[in-house]
Design an enzyme around this catalytic site. Structure first.
Site, PDB file in Angstrom:
ATOM      1  N   GLU A 127      -9.553 -19.219 -14.627  1.00 19.18           N
ATOM      2  CA  GLU A 127      -9.157 -18.394 -13.497  1.00 19.18           C
ATOM      3  C   GLU A 127      -8.141 -17.354 -13.998  1.00 19.18           C
ATOM      4  O   GLU A 127      -7.239 -17.724 -14.752  1.00 19.18           O
ATOM      5  CB  GLU A 127      -8.517 -19.229 -12.387  1.00 19.18           C
ATOM      6  CG  GLU A 127      -8.286 -18.402 -11.130  1.00 19.18           C
ATOM      7  CD  GLU A 127      -7.686 -19.220  -9.966  1.00 19.18           C
ATOM      8  OE1 GLU A 127      -7.400 -20.423 -10.145  1.00 19.18           O
ATOM      9  OE2 GLU A 127      -7.520 -18.634  -8.900  1.00 19.18           O
ATOM     10  N   GLY A 268       1.308 -23.287 -13.569  1.00 16.23           N
ATOM     11  CA  GLY A 268       1.692 -24.669 -13.332  1.00 16.23           C
ATOM     12  C   GLY A 268       0.539 -25.620 -13.582  1.00 16.23           C
ATOM     13  O   GLY A 268       0.676 -26.616 -14.294  1.00 16.23           O
ATOM     14  N   ALA A 269      -0.604 -25.308 -12.996  1.00 17.50           N
ATOM     15  CA  ALA A 269      -1.757 -26.195 -13.130  1.00 17.50           C
ATOM     16  C   ALA A 269      -2.993 -25.496 -12.590  1.00 17.50           C
ATOM     17  O   ALA A 269      -2.888 -24.470 -11.907  1.00 17.50           O
ATOM     18  CB  ALA A 269      -1.529 -27.491 -12.357  1.00 17.50           C
ATOM     19  N   GLU A 271      -7.138 -26.062 -10.950  1.00 18.73           N
ATOM     20  CA  GLU A 271      -7.987 -26.986 -10.198  1.00 18.73           C
ATOM     21  C   GLU A 271      -9.430 -27.085 -10.678  1.00 18.73           C
ATOM     22  O   GLU A 271     -10.313 -27.420  -9.883  1.00 18.73           O
ATOM     23  CB  GLU A 271      -7.988 -26.540  -8.736  1.00 18.73           C
ATOM     24  CG  GLU A 271      -8.743 -25.216  -8.443  1.00 18.73           C
ATOM     25  CD  GLU A 271      -7.889 -23.970  -8.404  1.00 18.73           C
ATOM     26  OE1 GLU A 271      -6.827 -23.958  -9.062  1.00 18.73           O
ATOM     27  OE2 GLU A 271      -8.276 -22.996  -7.739  1.00 18.73           O
ATOM     28  N   ASN A 272      -9.727 -26.836 -11.964  1.00 17.28           N
ATOM     29  CA  ASN A 272     -11.103 -26.941 -12.463  1.00 17.28           C
ATOM     30  C   ASN A 272     -11.797 -28.171 -11.881  1.00 17.28           C
ATOM     31  O   ASN A 272     -11.239 -29.246 -11.844  1.00 17.28           O
ATOM     32  CB  ASN A 272     -11.099 -27.060 -13.979  1.00 17.28           C
ATOM     33  CG  ASN A 272     -10.119 -26.120 -14.630  1.00 17.28           C
ATOM     34  OD1 ASN A 272     -10.251 -24.917 -14.491  1.00 17.28           O
ATOM     35  ND2 ASN A 272      -9.108 -26.666 -15.290  1.00 17.28           N
ATOM     36  N   HIS A 304      -1.685 -30.364  -4.744  1.00 18.62           N
ATOM     37  CA  HIS A 304      -2.197 -29.007  -4.572  1.00 18.62           C
ATOM     38  C   HIS A 304      -3.533 -28.845  -5.312  1.00 18.62           C
ATOM     39  O   HIS A 304      -4.525 -28.403  -4.717  1.00 18.62           O
ATOM     40  CB  HIS A 304      -1.165 -28.000  -5.093  1.00 18.62           C
ATOM     41  CG  HIS A 304      -1.607 -26.581  -5.028  1.00 18.62           C
ATOM     42  ND1 HIS A 304      -1.274 -25.742  -3.990  1.00 18.62           N
ATOM     43  CD2 HIS A 304      -2.380 -25.843  -5.859  1.00 18.62           C
ATOM     44  CE1 HIS A 304      -1.811 -24.555  -4.190  1.00 18.62           C
ATOM     45  NE2 HIS A 304      -2.496 -24.581  -5.322  1.00 18.62           N
ATOM     46  N   GLU A 305      -3.568 -29.207  -6.571  1.00 26.77           N
ATOM     47  CA  GLU A 305      -4.806 -28.999  -7.342  1.00 26.77           C
ATOM     48  C   GLU A 305      -5.913 -29.913  -6.828  1.00 26.77           C
ATOM     49  O   GLU A 305      -7.072 -29.515  -6.755  1.00 26.77           O
ATOM     50  CB  GLU A 305      -4.560 -29.211  -8.840  1.00 26.77           C
ATOM     51  CG  GLU A 305      -3.411 -28.397  -9.438  1.00 26.77           C
ATOM     52  CD  GLU A 305      -3.431 -26.899  -9.127  1.00 26.77           C
ATOM     53  OE1 GLU A 305      -4.506 -26.378  -8.776  1.00 26.77           O
ATOM     54  OE2 GLU A 305      -2.361 -26.262  -9.200  1.00 26.77           O
ATOM     55  N   GLU A 327      -5.571 -20.213  -1.840  1.00 26.11           N
ATOM     56  CA  GLU A 327      -4.201 -20.535  -2.261  1.00 26.11           C
ATOM     57  C   GLU A 327      -3.254 -20.745  -1.080  1.00 26.11           C
ATOM     58  O   GLU A 327      -2.506 -21.718  -1.042  1.00 26.11           O
ATOM     59  CB  GLU A 327      -3.662 -19.470  -3.219  1.00 26.11           C
ATOM     60  CG  GLU A 327      -4.400 -19.410  -4.566  1.00 26.11           C
ATOM     61  CD  GLU A 327      -4.374 -20.718  -5.355  1.00 26.11           C
ATOM     62  OE1 GLU A 327      -3.627 -21.649  -4.989  1.00 26.11           O
ATOM     63  OE2 GLU A 327      -5.124 -20.818  -6.344  1.00 26.11           O
TER      64      GLU A 327
HETATM   65  N1  BES Z   1      -5.411 -21.726  -9.101  1.00 28.16           N
HETATM   66  C1  BES Z   1      -4.043 -21.835  -9.445  1.00 28.16           C
HETATM   67  C2  BES Z   1      -3.788 -21.665 -10.897  1.00 28.16           C
HETATM   68  C3  BES Z   1      -3.887 -20.239 -11.376  1.00 28.16           C
HETATM   69  C4  BES Z   1      -2.954 -19.332 -11.018  1.00 28.16           C
HETATM   70  C5  BES Z   1      -4.882 -19.827 -12.196  1.00 28.16           C
HETATM   71  C6  BES Z   1      -3.046 -18.022 -11.478  1.00 28.16           C
HETATM   72  C7  BES Z   1      -4.979 -18.538 -12.643  1.00 28.16           C
HETATM   73  C8  BES Z   1      -4.047 -17.625 -12.287  1.00 28.16           C
HETATM   74  C9  BES Z   1      -3.478 -23.190  -9.045  1.00 28.16           C
HETATM   75  O1  BES Z   1      -4.142 -23.821  -8.011  1.00 28.16           O
HETATM   76  C10 BES Z   1      -2.097 -22.932  -8.547  1.00 28.16           C
HETATM   77  O2  BES Z   1      -1.962 -22.353  -7.519  1.00 28.16           O
HETATM   78  N2  BES Z   1      -1.090 -23.347  -9.291  1.00 28.16           N
HETATM   79  C11 BES Z   1       0.288 -23.091  -8.990  1.00 28.16           C
HETATM   80  C12 BES Z   1       1.005 -24.309  -8.551  1.00 28.16           C
HETATM   81  C13 BES Z   1       0.827 -24.601  -7.095  1.00 28.16           C
HETATM   82  C14 BES Z   1       1.479 -25.882  -6.707  1.00 28.16           C
HETATM   83  C15 BES Z   1       1.313 -23.506  -6.202  1.00 28.16           C
HETATM   84  C16 BES Z   1       0.892 -22.579 -10.265  1.00 28.16           C
HETATM   85  O3  BES Z   1       0.262 -22.719 -11.309  1.00 28.16           O
HETATM   86  O4  BES Z   1       1.976 -22.027 -10.208  1.00 28.16           O
HETATM   87 ZN    ZN Z   2      -3.681 -23.167  -6.088  1.00 29.19          ZN
END
Ligand code: BES
Ligand code: ZN
Length: 879
Positions: A127, A268-269, A271-272, A304-305, A327
């Site tokens: 992503e 942070g993480a 969700e694959n 979240h994921e 999101e």
């Molecule tokens: N889908 C996002 C990760 C992501 C963010 C991928 C930007 C590519 C570009 C994931 O679900 C996410 O939102 N992660 C957050 C943490 C969440 C608890 C808000 C993050 O990585 O900050």
């Molecule tokens: Zn997210």
């Protein structure tokens, strides 16, 4: 690509893909510097697309080794390759297959997008548009395919081989040195949800049976030797899965769910599908290496994921303009989960603090944009507090407006109707309009209009008529590209507080939308209540029912009444914050103010609170004791801000309050000493939070006493939370004791990079003139590395969040951060552009600092060869 050539992508230009890809067969042979990827794509014309259209597959920094169509090598004249695309100008007008071979160098991939290596572990991040760095593809979320992935590697190099979906085959290859695994994911998904992992990893696991009877194997994979730190993540996973079954009726849909922690990760993480990949910071926890805050973040991010599996994966986004569809909604869901697991009021206060600190400041500056932007050049720059946090607030407000039952019916309808599709905000809102019978077309403006509305409220009481009237106005300041603003539909949760608590809200004119909910949907509106027997104190925006700034005409005495008497705990907390904010804004502007009187009033209220209700809910009490930060005050002042003056005003007020309360604070610090082994549960964590808040205040009132307490606490602590609190306290007290504790901390945790990140951060935040030099020194230490995003965010990101030192009048703070952004851009543009976003509030500063910030930003903008990510942030910040 030069920044000037960067195309702008517009929502209005959306059209369906001309081609679809039904299945993807990937054959990946992993090797550190030359990984071979063979992709077999089954394509067909999209009935919704243009007949006879060329096929343009996206690519990024890759080259095809070979291309075959329906198993025959494709003649070089039948396709063209550019740095960003593989094009078949005249593809067959029927379904066909393409076999494309690429070769990748995961070891050299410092952008951490696509396939890369993190401490020897192969992993992917796709992503938003990283899949095109693995193979040529229709890399857009509305092209959904069924994936089968064969992984092959040396057993010694990668004993663990994971991909999305279920494991369907695995075994050794002849010779015994190599092995393979085949994973199949039956759920069609967009390429951004693809993932693979290969490496030496330990794991913990647990069987799970879903509410609808599916047996699932849950596992958390971590670096060898760290399995004993994976238990909390696994436990959180089980709890959030049960919660999603109970609260949203959502069951998991594969036979395995894997979580993998890696140490180099941009975000942070992620969700694959069936294979979430995490920054190890949000997985690993034990009492000695994770704080209470870390335990809470891990729980929230695991949730979240996981929640994305339904809100994001099964129902994905039609295009990236709909990012908040997954999101914002998923943040709302994880906030609700944490609220149910812990204290709802405390969670709400924490979330509102974050919203104001990150989103309100974004909305007030040059990077402001709507929750659903209309155009972008680099989508990675739109994973913002606005899309996430404001996106979540809009959904919370929708629930408030239509009520819990209609909201639940709307969610069910959305899951039923949109499952398996790539959806839009319009489709999402239509479900709630249908479920509630309400017209939500005016409400939808929240997605289009940027900026934080200001709501003003004035109350008048007519004793003779026994009528109480509230006069409201709303207005939204202009934001980039949107000079005219329209009134929004704002949910105002309210109550009227009388001598003996809430008064009955009878006879409202106009009638309330729902119990205690007034809908402000015009620029001006009045609301009257009949039969009100006494002059009430209005309690407005209860629970922070809308993401707005509220200006109300209550004096400090009325606010202090709310602090003690409001039935809404959020507004009890808010009332005291407002009293402090007003005093600090006046002092921070350099206006004549009676700071001593304000401090006295706040201290008086706090004294009563600490002697009484505080002990019922220590976590809430900790939030009450925590004053607005200097950054909060700077944001409130909003223009011509002098950070040094704001900081000094804050110090003075906090010191006066702390001095008045010193004996109670000392008592608290003693009384709340731990009475058993460490537990990360909300109860004991709340006691630690209050105790450590008291310690922090004592540092201002009596530095010597606080030094003794902090030093003793540091040595006696059986957990990281108390050690970190001691360290944070000492950062407020310059001198040898502080430096000794800093050294002691480093000696204790030298082998723990995630703990050392907190040590870096604590030092980067010291509000003293020597901090920039200190930061430079810390960069030179062996443990620091510019290629690890966590190190960079802790030290350099931490410094950029240091209000007084980033904003030094001599501009050295700006130049440092700008230079770092330029340097980082060569290896990792996403980390660089996020760092550069630290300039997002530069226009609110006084002229000298503005000039210095502008100069630093201009240096960045003028740097040749910038990434799209950094060029975009620099350009918008300066526009
Ligand atoms: N889908 C996002 C990760 C992501 C963010 C991928 C930007 C590519 C570009 C994931 O679900 C996410 O939102 N992660 C957050 C943490 C969440 C608890 C808000 C993050 O990585 O900050
Ligand atoms: Zn997210």
């Amino acid at each position: 690509m030069r920044a000037e050539d960067t195309p702008t992508i517009r929502l209005e230009d959306y059209r369906p893909s001309d081609w679809l890809i039904d299945t993807v067969d990937l054959d990946v042979v992993l090797a550190p510097t030359s990984t071979r990827v063979r992709a077999l794509l089954q394509l067909r014309p999209n009935p919704e697309g243009r007949p006879g259209a060329p096929l343009v597959l996206d690519g990024d920094e890759i080259a095809p080794v070979s291309v075959a169509l329906d198993d025959r090598p494709l003649d070089a004249s039948a396709y063209t390759v550019s740095p960003r695309a593989l094009t078949l100008p005249a593809p067959p007008d029927r379904p066909f297959s393409l076999r494309i071979e690429t070769e990748l160098d995961p070891q050299a991939n410092t952008k951490l997008m696509g396939l890369y290596r993190s401490s020897g572990v192969y992993c992917t991040q796709c992503e938003a548009d990283g899949f095109r760095r693995i193979t040529y593809f229709l890399d857009r979320p509305d092209v959904m395919s069924v994936y089968t992935v064969r992984l092959e590697a040396e057993k010694a190099d990668a004993p663990v081989l994971l991909a999305n979906g279920n494991l369907v085959a695995a075994g050794e290859l002849p010779g015994g040195e190599r092995h393979f695994a085949v994973w199949h994911d039956p759920h069609p998904k967009p390429a951004y949800l693809f993932a693979l992992v290969g490496g030496r990893l330990d794991h913990v696991r647990q069987p799970y049976v879903t509410a609808d009877g599916r047996k699932v194997e849950l596992a958390v994979y971590v670096e060898p030797g760290k399995a004993d730190r994976a238990g909390w993540a696994l436990d959180s996973l089980v709890r959030c899965m049960r919660w999603d079954e109970r609260v949203f009726g959502r069951n998991y849909d594969l036979d395995v769910f894997n979580v993998v922690a890696v140490s180099d990760f941009n975000m942070g993480a992620m969700e694959n599908k069936g294979l979430n990949i995490f920054n190890d910071k949000y997985v690993l926890a034990d009492p000695h290496t994770a704080s209470d805050g870390d335990y809470a973040s891990i729980e929230a991010i695991i949730a979240h994921e996981y929640f994305h599996n339904w809100t994001g994966n099964r129902i994905t986004c039609r295009d990236w303009f709909q990012l908040c569809l997954k999101e914002g909604l998923t943040v709302f869901r994880d906030q609700e989960f944490s609220a149910d697991e812990r204290s709802r009021p405390v969670k709400r206060i924490a979330d509102v603090r974050t919203l104001r600190a990150t989103q309100f400041s974004e909305d007030a500056g040059p990077l402001a944009h709507p929750v659903r932007p209309r155009a972008y050049t680099e989508i990675n720059n739109f994973y913002t507090p606005t899309v996430y946090e404001k996106g979540a607030e809009i959904i919370r407000m929708l629930k408030t407006l239509i009520g819990d039952e209609a909201f639940a019916r709307g969610m069910d309808l959305y899951f039923a109707r949109c499952d398996g599709t790539a959806a839009t905000i319009e489709q999402f809102l239509a479900c709630f309009a249908e479920a509630s019978g309400q017209d939500l077309s005016a409400f939808a403006l929240w997605y289009e209009q940027a900026g934080t509305p200001t709501v003003t409220a004035r109350g008048r009481y007519d004793a003779q008529a026994r009528r109480y009237t509230l006069d409201f106005t709303q207005s939204t300041p202009p934001t980039p590209g949107q000079s005219e603003k329209r009134p929004l539909v704002i949910a105002v949760a309210l109550g009227l507080v009388g001598r003996d608590g809430d008064l009955p809200l009878g006879g409202a004119v106009p009638a309330l939308a729902r119990d205690g909910i007034f809908v402000l949907d015009a620029a001006e509106a009045s609301l009257s209540f009949e039969g009100i027997a006494e002059a009430p104190t209005p309690s407005l925006l209860r629970g922070f029912s809308a993401p707005v700034r509220l200006e109300l005409d209550l004096d400090d005495a009325a606010l202090l009444r709310l602090f003690t008497a409001d039935s809404d705990s959020f507004n009890r907390w808010q009332a005291l914050q407002t009293v402090a904010t007003r005093a600090l804004v006046r002092a921070g502007r350099g206006e004549a103010s009676d700071a001593a009187a304000s401090a006295g009033a706040i201290a008086g209220a706090l004294a009563g609170f600490l002697d009484g209700p505080a002990s019922d809910d220590p976590a809430f009490a900790a939030q009450v004791l925590r004053l607005p930060t200097p950054a909060d005050i700077a944001r409130e002042i909003g223009a011509h801000v002098d950070p040094d003056r704001v900081h000094a005003a804050h110090r003075a007020l906090a010191t006066a309050i702390a001095s008045a309360l010193a004996p109670s604070l000392a008592t608290l610090h003693e009384a709340l000493r731990a009475d058993g082994a460490y537990s990360p549960a909300a109860g004991p964590a709340g006691r630690r939070a209050l105790r450590n808040e008291a310690l922090g205040l004592l540092a201002l009132a009596s530095p010597e006493d606080a030094t003794a307490r902090a030093t003793a606490q540091f040595e006696a602590a059986d957990n990281l939370t108390d050690r970190l609190a001691a360290l944070a306290t000492m950062t407020l007290i310059p001198g040898e004791a502080r430096e000794a504790m800093i050294a002691r901390f480093a000696a204790l945790y030298a082998e723990e990079p995630l703990v050392m990140d907190k040590w870096l951060l604590a030092q980067a935040l010291i509000p003293e003139a020597g901090t920039l030099e200190r930061v430079r020194g810390l960069m030179a230490r062996p443990g620091f590395s510019l290629t690890n995003p966590n190190r960079v965010r802790a030290l350099i990101g931490g410094f950029a969040a240091n209000l007084t030192q980033f904003n030094r009048t001599d501009g050295a703070g700006y130049r440092f951060v700008a230079d770092m952004a330029i340097a980082l851009d060569r290896t990792n543009p996403q980390v660089a552009s996020r760092l550069l976003s630290s300039f997002k509030s530069w226009r609110m500063l006084e002229p000298t600092r503005q000039a210095a910030a502008r100069a630093a930003l201009s240096t960045v903008a003028a740097t040749p060869g910038l990434s799209r990510d950094v060029a975009d942030i620099a350009a918008r910040s300066l526009a």
